[in-house]
Design a protein around this motif. Structure first.
Motif, PDB file in Angstrom:
ATOM      1  N   THR A  95      -1.112   2.534  -8.499  1.00 48.43           N
ATOM      2  CA  THR A  95      -1.249   2.130  -7.329  1.00 48.43           C
ATOM      3  C   THR A  95      -2.007   0.575  -7.522  1.00 48.43           C
ATOM      4  O   THR A  95      -1.510  -0.456  -6.556  1.00 48.43           O
ATOM      5  CB  THR A  95      -2.494   2.916  -6.314  1.00 48.43           C
ATOM      6  OG1 THR A  95      -3.717   3.160  -7.608  1.00 48.43           O
ATOM      7  CG2 THR A  95      -1.720   4.342  -6.317  1.00 48.43           C
ATOM      8  N   ASP A 116       3.957  -3.617   4.765  1.00 50.70           N
ATOM      9  CA  ASP A 116       3.787  -2.951   3.403  1.00 50.70           C
ATOM     10  C   ASP A 116       2.259  -2.250   3.197  1.00 50.70           C
ATOM     11  O   ASP A 116       2.248  -1.269   2.526  1.00 50.70           O
ATOM     12  CB  ASP A 116       4.225  -3.931   2.258  1.00 50.70           C
ATOM     13  CG  ASP A 116       5.713  -4.071   2.162  1.00 50.70           C
ATOM     14  OD1 ASP A 116       6.329  -3.484   2.845  1.00 50.70           O
ATOM     15  OD2 ASP A 116       5.868  -5.174   1.530  1.00 50.70           O
ATOM     16  N   ALA A 125       2.322   0.826   4.881  1.00 53.68           N
ATOM     17  CA  ALA A 125       2.718   2.075   4.308  1.00 53.68           C
ATOM     18  C   ALA A 125       1.951   2.485   3.142  1.00 53.68           C
ATOM     19  O   ALA A 125       1.980   3.616   2.548  1.00 53.68           O
ATOM     20  CB  ALA A 125       3.978   1.602   4.232  1.00 53.68           C
ATOM     21  N   TYR A 126       1.690   1.596   2.202  1.00 53.84           N
ATOM     22  CA  TYR A 126       0.821   1.814   0.891  1.00 53.84           C
ATOM     23  C   TYR A 126      -0.402   2.651   1.247  1.00 53.84           C
ATOM     24  O   TYR A 126      -0.790   3.660   0.553  1.00 53.84           O
ATOM     25  CB  TYR A 126       0.680   0.506   0.408  1.00 53.84           C
ATOM     26  CG  TYR A 126      -0.500   0.397  -0.862  1.00 53.84           C
ATOM     27  CD1 TYR A 126       0.162   0.985  -1.911  1.00 53.84           C
ATOM     28  CD2 TYR A 126      -1.640   0.324  -0.720  1.00 53.84           C
ATOM     29  CE1 TYR A 126      -0.930   1.004  -3.258  1.00 53.84           C
ATOM     30  CE2 TYR A 126      -2.656   0.201  -1.894  1.00 53.84           C
ATOM     31  CZ  TYR A 126      -1.997   0.621  -2.879  1.00 53.84           C
ATOM     32  OH  TYR A 126      -2.939   0.720  -4.091  1.00 53.84           O
ATOM     33  N   LEU A 141       0.421   6.229   1.868  1.00 54.24           N
ATOM     34  CA  LEU A 141       0.842   6.854   0.723  1.00 54.24           C
ATOM     35  C   LEU A 141      -0.485   7.304  -0.021  1.00 54.24           C
ATOM     36  O   LEU A 141      -0.491   8.421  -0.291  1.00 54.24           O
ATOM     37  CB  LEU A 141       1.658   6.095  -0.241  1.00 54.24           C
ATOM     38  CG  LEU A 141       3.262   5.939  -0.139  1.00 54.24           C
ATOM     39  CD1 LEU A 141       3.877   4.872  -0.687  1.00 54.24           C
ATOM     40  CD2 LEU A 141       4.022   7.279  -0.145  1.00 54.24           C
ATOM     41  N   MET A 175      10.197  10.731   2.063  1.00 55.86           N
ATOM     42  CA  MET A 175      10.240   9.385   1.721  1.00 55.86           C
ATOM     43  C   MET A 175      11.326   9.226   0.353  1.00 55.86           C
ATOM     44  O   MET A 175      11.816   8.205   0.399  1.00 55.86           O
ATOM     45  CB  MET A 175       8.916   8.870   1.078  1.00 55.86           C
ATOM     46  CG  MET A 175       7.971   8.783   2.252  1.00 55.86           C
ATOM     47  SD  MET A 175       6.226   7.954   1.661  1.00 55.86           S
ATOM     48  CE  MET A 175       5.273   8.025   3.171  1.00 55.86           C
ATOM     49  N   ARG A 233      13.607   2.406   2.044  1.00 56.31           N
ATOM     50  CA  ARG A 233      12.274   2.670   1.587  1.00 56.31           C
ATOM     51  C   ARG A 233      12.187   1.832   0.481  1.00 56.31           C
ATOM     52  O   ARG A 233      13.214   1.787  -0.359  1.00 56.31           O
ATOM     53  CB  ARG A 233      11.845   3.997   1.265  1.00 56.31           C
ATOM     54  CG  ARG A 233      11.703   4.929   2.422  1.00 56.31           C
ATOM     55  CD  ARG A 233      10.438   4.635   3.152  1.00 56.31           C
ATOM     56  NE  ARG A 233      10.018   5.557   4.189  1.00 56.31           N
ATOM     57  CZ  ARG A 233       8.971   5.623   5.014  1.00 56.31           C
ATOM     58  NH1 ARG A 233       8.061   4.679   4.660  1.00 56.31           N
ATOM     59  NH2 ARG A 233       8.994   6.394   6.025  1.00 56.31           N
ATOM     60  N   ALA A 266       7.365   2.465  -2.846  1.00 55.13           N
ATOM     61  CA  ALA A 266       7.002   3.451  -2.012  1.00 55.13           C
ATOM     62  C   ALA A 266       7.523   4.892  -2.507  1.00 55.13           C
ATOM     63  O   ALA A 266       6.947   5.992  -2.727  1.00 55.13           O
ATOM     64  CB  ALA A 266       7.667   3.495  -0.821  1.00 55.13           C
ATOM     65  N   ARG A 267       8.936   5.008  -3.244  1.00 55.32           N
ATOM     66  CA  ARG A 267       9.371   5.923  -3.694  1.00 55.32           C
ATOM     67  C   ARG A 267       8.959   6.469  -5.073  1.00 55.32           C
ATOM     68  O   ARG A 267       8.864   7.560  -5.525  1.00 55.32           O
ATOM     69  CB  ARG A 267      11.103   5.844  -3.967  1.00 55.32           C
ATOM     70  CG  ARG A 267      11.816   6.032  -2.523  1.00 55.32           C
ATOM     71  CD  ARG A 267      13.181   5.899  -2.614  1.00 55.32           C
ATOM     72  NE  ARG A 267      13.828   4.529  -2.864  1.00 55.32           N
ATOM     73  CZ  ARG A 267      14.750   4.305  -3.781  1.00 55.32           C
ATOM     74  NH1 ARG A 267      15.124   5.011  -4.579  1.00 55.32           N
ATOM     75  NH2 ARG A 267      15.067   2.836  -3.936  1.00 55.32           N
TER      76      ARG A 267
END
Length: 226
Positions: free
Chosen positions: A9, A21, A24-25, A28, A46, A52, A56-57
């Motif tokens: 991360t 971004d 979305a981060y 997650l 996802m 995507r 992210a994947r």
């Protein structure tokens, strides 16, 4: 997986390029902390959603893989053979915990593919970790192919040598003896042979990595990695 997840991360955060971004981060990370069935369903979606970003994947697949969710398998195998070693390492860690019977076959196929040798280090290390029936034959085949003078992939060969010693299978003895004449592999090959109960004075390494006279040096060359 706490340390590995934090490394992932932290790395991904440096890849973020927009406020969207970041949103979305953070989403997650929230799903990872909750660790609920509903959260895992969202993470799995996802993996197959269009447009995507790769990061992210990667996070979603890592979380699911470490949780033993086999829906992460395809994405993790893709990342295991990716051009960026740091992503390969992340994928290998998760695949080692996924407990999917397909993992060893996939890792063996990647390790032995001569067109992907540049990216074979982490598949080789994963095969050692898995100790699967495919592990020893794949490592032997990969090592023998790399026992050529001046190979640029000597680190992959070294991982094979060390891994074969760790796996403790005497089928590896001929390949390890052949590796013992290569200067960059000699010490590791001797150590691996000793672990297999084989104690002998190896042939003197030839100059510039060429096999010594009379030693095996018939591994095929590798094509450029694509």
């Amino acid at each position: 997986m706490e340390d590995e997840f934090h490394e992932l991360t932290d790395r991904v955060r440096a890849e973020l390029r927009s406020p969207q971004d970041l949103v979305a981060y953070e989403r997650l990370l929230g799903l990872a902390r909750k660790n609920t069935p509903a959260g895992r369903e969202e993470l799995a979606r996802m993996l197959i959603a269009v447009e995507r970003p790769l990061w992210a994947r990667e996070i979603a697949a890592f979380i699911l893989g470490c949780a033993g969710d086999k829906r992460a398998f395809e994405t993790l195998v893709l990342l295991l053979n990716y051009r960026e070693p740091v992503r390969c390492a992340t994928a290998a860690h998760a695949l080692g915990r996924l407990n999917d019977p397909r993992t060893a076959r996939a890792a063996a196929a990647l390790a032995t593919n001569p067109l992907r040798t540049a990216y074979a280090l982490h598949p080789v290390r994963l095969l050692v970790e898995l100790r699967a029936p495919q592990s020893v034959p794949a490592l032997i085949a990969t090592l023998e192919r790399l026992l050529t003078p001046h190979t640029p992939y000597w680190r992959v060969a070294l991982a094979c040598v060390e891994g074969l010693g760790a796996l403790g299978d005497k089928r590896a003895v001929p390949a390890l003896r052949a590796a013992a004449v290569h200067p960059r592999l000699a010490a590791a090959a001797a150590a691996s042979l000793a672990r297999l109960g084989v104690h002998e004075d190896p042939p003197a390494p030839a100059e510039d990595g060429a096999p010594a006279k009379g030693a095996r040096g018939d591994g095929s060359g590798t094509g450029p990695a694509g």
